[in-house]
Design a protein around this motif. Structure first.
Motif, PDB file in Angstrom:
ATOM      1  N   ASP A  95       3.612   5.617  -5.145  1.00 45.95           N
ATOM      2  CA  ASP A  95       3.703   5.533  -6.864  1.00 45.95           C
ATOM      3  C   ASP A  95       3.006   7.217  -7.385  1.00 45.95           C
ATOM      4  OD1 ASP A  95       5.441   4.022  -7.426  1.00 45.95           O
ATOM      5  OD2 ASP A  95       4.001   2.331  -7.803  1.00 45.95           O
ATOM      6  N   SER A  96       2.249   7.314  -6.103  1.00 46.82           N
ATOM      7  CA  SER A  96       1.143   8.195  -6.149  1.00 46.82           C
ATOM      8  C   SER A  96       1.480   9.419  -6.261  1.00 46.82           C
ATOM      9  CB  SER A  96      -0.758   7.591  -5.718  1.00 46.82           C
ATOM     10  OG  SER A  96      -0.540   6.700  -6.191  1.00 46.82           O
ATOM     11  N   TYR A 141      -1.714   6.235 -10.751  1.00 46.64           N
ATOM     12  CA  TYR A 141      -1.859   7.895 -10.318  1.00 46.64           C
ATOM     13  C   TYR A 141      -2.506   8.757 -12.257  1.00 46.64           C
ATOM     14  CZ  TYR A 141      -0.896  12.590 -10.028  1.00 46.64           C
ATOM     15  OH  TYR A 141      -1.041  14.138  -9.428  1.00 46.64           O
ATOM     16  N   ARG A 201       3.650   1.542  -1.367  1.00 48.73           N
ATOM     17  CA  ARG A 201       3.848   1.746  -2.088  1.00 48.73           C
ATOM     18  C   ARG A 201       3.196   2.582  -3.481  1.00 48.73           C
ATOM     19  NH1 ARG A 201       8.306  -1.078  -6.342  1.00 48.73           N
ATOM     20  NH2 ARG A 201       7.996   0.472  -7.859  1.00 48.73           N
ATOM     21  N   PHE A 202       2.284   1.853  -2.940  1.00 50.60           N
ATOM     22  CA  PHE A 202       1.488   2.642  -3.892  1.00 50.60           C
ATOM     23  C   PHE A 202       1.325   3.806  -3.299  1.00 50.60           C
ATOM     24  CE2 PHE A 202      -3.742   3.630  -4.868  1.00 50.60           C
ATOM     25  CZ  PHE A 202      -3.643   2.471  -6.523  1.00 50.60           C
ATOM     26  N   MET A 203       1.356   4.176  -2.593  1.00 50.38           N
ATOM     27  CA  MET A 203       1.283   5.930  -2.460  1.00 50.38           C
ATOM     28  C   MET A 203       2.262   6.097  -3.127  1.00 50.38           C
ATOM     29  SD  MET A 203      -2.014   6.578  -0.733  1.00 50.38           S
ATOM     30  CE  MET A 203      -2.229   7.475   0.562  1.00 50.38           C
ATOM     31  N   TYR A 252      -6.986   2.309  -4.257  1.00 53.44           N
ATOM     32  CA  TYR A 252      -6.007   0.842  -3.965  1.00 53.44           C
ATOM     33  C   TYR A 252      -7.540  -0.103  -3.878  1.00 53.44           C
ATOM     34  CZ  TYR A 252      -2.690  -2.125  -1.694  1.00 53.44           C
ATOM     35  OH  TYR A 252      -1.604  -2.935  -1.856  1.00 53.44           O
ATOM     36  N   ARG A 307      -6.852  18.416  -4.468  1.00 50.95           N
ATOM     37  CA  ARG A 307      -7.546  17.944  -3.743  1.00 50.95           C
ATOM     38  C   ARG A 307      -6.364  16.687  -3.573  1.00 50.95           C
ATOM     39  NH1 ARG A 307     -13.760  17.750  -4.983  1.00 50.95           N
ATOM     40  NH2 ARG A 307     -13.309  15.866  -4.617  1.00 50.95           N
ATOM     41  N   PHE A 308      -6.100  16.721  -2.144  1.00 44.28           N
ATOM     42  CA  PHE A 308      -5.978  15.453  -1.896  1.00 44.28           C
ATOM     43  C   PHE A 308      -6.495  15.072  -0.586  1.00 44.28           C
ATOM     44  CE2 PHE A 308      -2.014  13.503   1.132  1.00 44.28           C
ATOM     45  CZ  PHE A 308      -2.462  12.612   1.146  1.00 44.28           C
ATOM     46  N   ASP A 309      -7.614  13.678  -0.365  1.00 47.04           N
ATOM     47  CA  ASP A 309      -8.177  13.150   0.584  1.00 47.04           C
ATOM     48  C   ASP A 309      -7.802  11.523   0.246  1.00 47.04           C
ATOM     49  OD1 ASP A 309      -9.122  14.847   2.115  1.00 47.04           O
ATOM     50  OD2 ASP A 309     -10.992  15.496   0.315  1.00 47.04           O
ATOM     51  N   ILE A 310      -7.516  10.988   0.931  1.00 47.65           N
ATOM     52  CA  ILE A 310      -6.897   9.013   0.863  1.00 47.65           C
ATOM     53  C   ILE A 310      -8.199   9.182   0.536  1.00 47.65           C
ATOM     54  CG2 ILE A 310      -5.936   7.299   2.028  1.00 47.65           C
ATOM     55  CD1 ILE A 310      -4.633   9.061   3.826  1.00 47.65           C
ATOM     56  N   TYR A 311      -9.108   8.963   1.621  1.00 49.79           N
ATOM     57  CA  TYR A 311     -10.568   8.296   1.007  1.00 49.79           C
ATOM     58  C   TYR A 311     -11.790   9.169   1.029  1.00 49.79           C
ATOM     59  CZ  TYR A 311      -8.616   4.544   3.309  1.00 49.79           C
ATOM     60  OH  TYR A 311      -7.710   2.770   3.578  1.00 49.79           O
ATOM     61  N   THR A 312     -12.445   8.869  -0.646  1.00 55.73           N
ATOM     62  CA  THR A 312     -12.960   9.990  -1.037  1.00 55.73           C
ATOM     63  C   THR A 312     -14.788   9.207  -1.297  1.00 55.73           C
ATOM     64  OG1 THR A 312     -11.773   8.969  -3.431  1.00 55.73           O
ATOM     65  CG2 THR A 312     -11.918  11.227  -2.552  1.00 55.73           C
ATOM     66  N   ASP A 313     -14.952   8.322  -0.990  1.00 56.21           N
ATOM     67  CA  ASP A 313     -16.206   7.151  -0.850  1.00 56.21           C
ATOM     68  C   ASP A 313     -16.382   7.016   0.362  1.00 56.21           C
ATOM     69  OD1 ASP A 313     -15.182   4.721  -1.316  1.00 56.21           O
ATOM     70  OD2 ASP A 313     -15.861   4.263  -3.095  1.00 56.21           O
ATOM     71  N   TYR A 369       0.986  -1.231  -0.239  1.00 58.91           N
ATOM     72  CA  TYR A 369       0.175   0.102  -0.372  1.00 58.91           C
ATOM     73  C   TYR A 369       0.924   0.912  -0.447  1.00 58.91           C
ATOM     74  CZ  TYR A 369      -3.755   3.533   2.355  1.00 58.91           C
ATOM     75  OH  TYR A 369      -3.847   4.224   2.127  1.00 58.91           O
ATOM     76  N   THR A 418      -8.780   4.664  -1.474  1.00 58.20           N
ATOM     77  CA  THR A 418     -10.394   4.346  -2.086  1.00 58.20           C
ATOM     78  C   THR A 418      -9.798   3.398  -3.362  1.00 58.20           C
ATOM     79  OG1 THR A 418     -11.410   6.415  -1.219  1.00 58.20           O
ATOM     80  CG2 THR A 418     -12.615   5.256  -2.989  1.00 58.20           C
ATOM     81  N   ARG A 438       0.946  15.121   0.555  1.00 51.32           N
ATOM     82  CA  ARG A 438       1.670  15.340  -0.732  1.00 51.32           C
ATOM     83  C   ARG A 438       1.337  17.033  -1.394  1.00 51.32           C
ATOM     84  NH1 ARG A 438      -2.633  12.776  -5.545  1.00 51.32           N
ATOM     85  NH2 ARG A 438      -3.260  14.500  -5.338  1.00 51.32           N
ATOM     86  N   LYS A 457       6.533   1.431 -12.011  1.00 53.27           N
ATOM     87  CA  LYS A 457       5.066   1.380 -11.338  1.00 53.27           C
ATOM     88  C   LYS A 457       4.282   0.561 -11.994  1.00 53.27           C
ATOM     89  CE  LYS A 457       5.177   6.086 -10.176  1.00 53.27           C
ATOM     90  NZ  LYS A 457       4.326   7.490 -11.100  1.00 53.27           N
ATOM     91  N   MET A 509      -1.069  19.329  -6.520  1.00 51.42           N
ATOM     92  CA  MET A 509      -1.219  18.213  -7.644  1.00 51.42           C
ATOM     93  C   MET A 509      -2.354  18.361  -7.238  1.00 51.42           C
ATOM     94  SD  MET A 509       1.857  15.191  -6.593  1.00 51.42           S
ATOM     95  CE  MET A 509       1.506  13.601  -7.103  1.00 51.42           C
TER      96      MET A 509
END
Lengths: 185, 103
Positions: free
Chosen positions: A72-73, B28, A68-70, B50, A95-101, A66, B48, A89, B73, A93
């Motif tokens: 990469d983003s 991304y 690593r994915f972050m 991920y 708006r930055f929210d980890i969870y959006t739903d 996870y 979300t 972040r 990536k 770049m």
């Protein structure tokens, strides 16, 4: 230049808000040093900070994937503390929210409530144990340091109260999201 | 796995992920594509995204393309099953829309 601040938060969201306020002033959170918040100078508002509670500790392979994915983003993991991680972040770049739903926010709050339930149990156990020991001394069944166990009782009661309050607040959030979800599944 | 999967409807996040992954893409890029497609209305958070990607890969609606070099990536792409699910959702949405407009 580095700057440290001593601060204690009862509320995760308030902590996150505070870190973002500091960032707006040009103080970017870089981690903890001796239980103080450490900051380095940055352009005002350069970073947006978000904190999260992970399912597994950061070193666990699923958390590593996870993180690593972050990375990469474009999301940097600044610090971790137990299951808790602090991300940032660059604000340019977007708006930055980890969870959006609702689903993912619900899962996050369930996780938070779970992690407060565990210390609540431990400290409840400590409280009961020390209360029993202190009682046995008072009644004269055994000899020992009554005050020491009474002190431990008060200590565990306070921590229990904090953990319980945190658990309750996370549960409230879960209930709220569940209600919303039932309308907009 | 979001419950709405079982009810047949896809969440907006899943719908747009499947749509984006008709060509291979990394995480991304998916976020950026969705934001562009919806003119900024749907902005997926990385957490979300991920979670959704992990569930979709478990369901084998999408596949992970591992990079040859570790520094690169990971990319993701829709599978045959994923395409079927996506097509079914399009049909369902079409029905919804035509019923709604014939009111």
């Amino acid at each position: 230049m580095r700057k440290t601040k001593m601060k204690w938060f009862m509320d995760y969201e308030k902590e996150e808000t505070w870190l973002n306020e500091m960032s707006a002033k040009g103080l970017a959170f870089t981690g903890f040093s001796f239980s103080r918040y450490a900051f380095s100078n940055s352009k005002p508002g350069e970073y947006i900070y978000r904190a999260e509670v992970l399912e597994k500790p950061p070193r666990h392979s699923s958390s590593q994937k996870y993180l690593r994915f972050m990375a990469d983003s474009g999301v940097e993991c600044v610090e971790s503390f137990g299951h808790r991680v602090y991300f940032r972040r660059r604000a340019d770049m977007g708006r930055f929210d980890i969870y959006t739903d609702i689903d993912s926010r619900l899962r996050h709050y369930r996780r938070i409530s779970k992690y407060w339930l565990f210390p609540a149990f431990i400290w409840m156990f400590t409280l009961i144990l020390n209360a029993l020991i202190a009682t046995s001394y008072v009644l004269g069944w055994r000899d020992g340091e009554t005050w020491f166990h009474l002190f431990l009782c008060i200590l565990s009661m306070s921590i229990l109260a904090v953990s319980f309050a945190k658990w309750r607040s996370a549960r409230r959030k879960v209930k709220e999201l569940e209600r919303e979800k039932s309308m907009r599944g | 796995m979001p419950e709405s999967f079982e009810r047949g409807a896809l969440t907006e996040a899943v719908f747009y992920i499947l749509l984006s992954l008709h060509e291979p893409m990394h995480g991304y890029a998916i976020m950026q594509k969705i934001e562009r497609l919806t003119a900024g209305r749907v902005v997926l958070g990385p957490g979300t995204l991920y979670g959704a990607i992990t569930s979709l890969a478990e369901k084998q609606w999408i596949a992970i393309i591992l990079p040859e070099k570790d520094i690169r990536k990971k990319k993701y792409v829709i599978t045959g099953t994923g395409r079927e699910v996506f097509q079914k959702e399009i049909d369902r949405l079409r029905e919804l829309l035509s019923n709604g407009e014939n009111m």
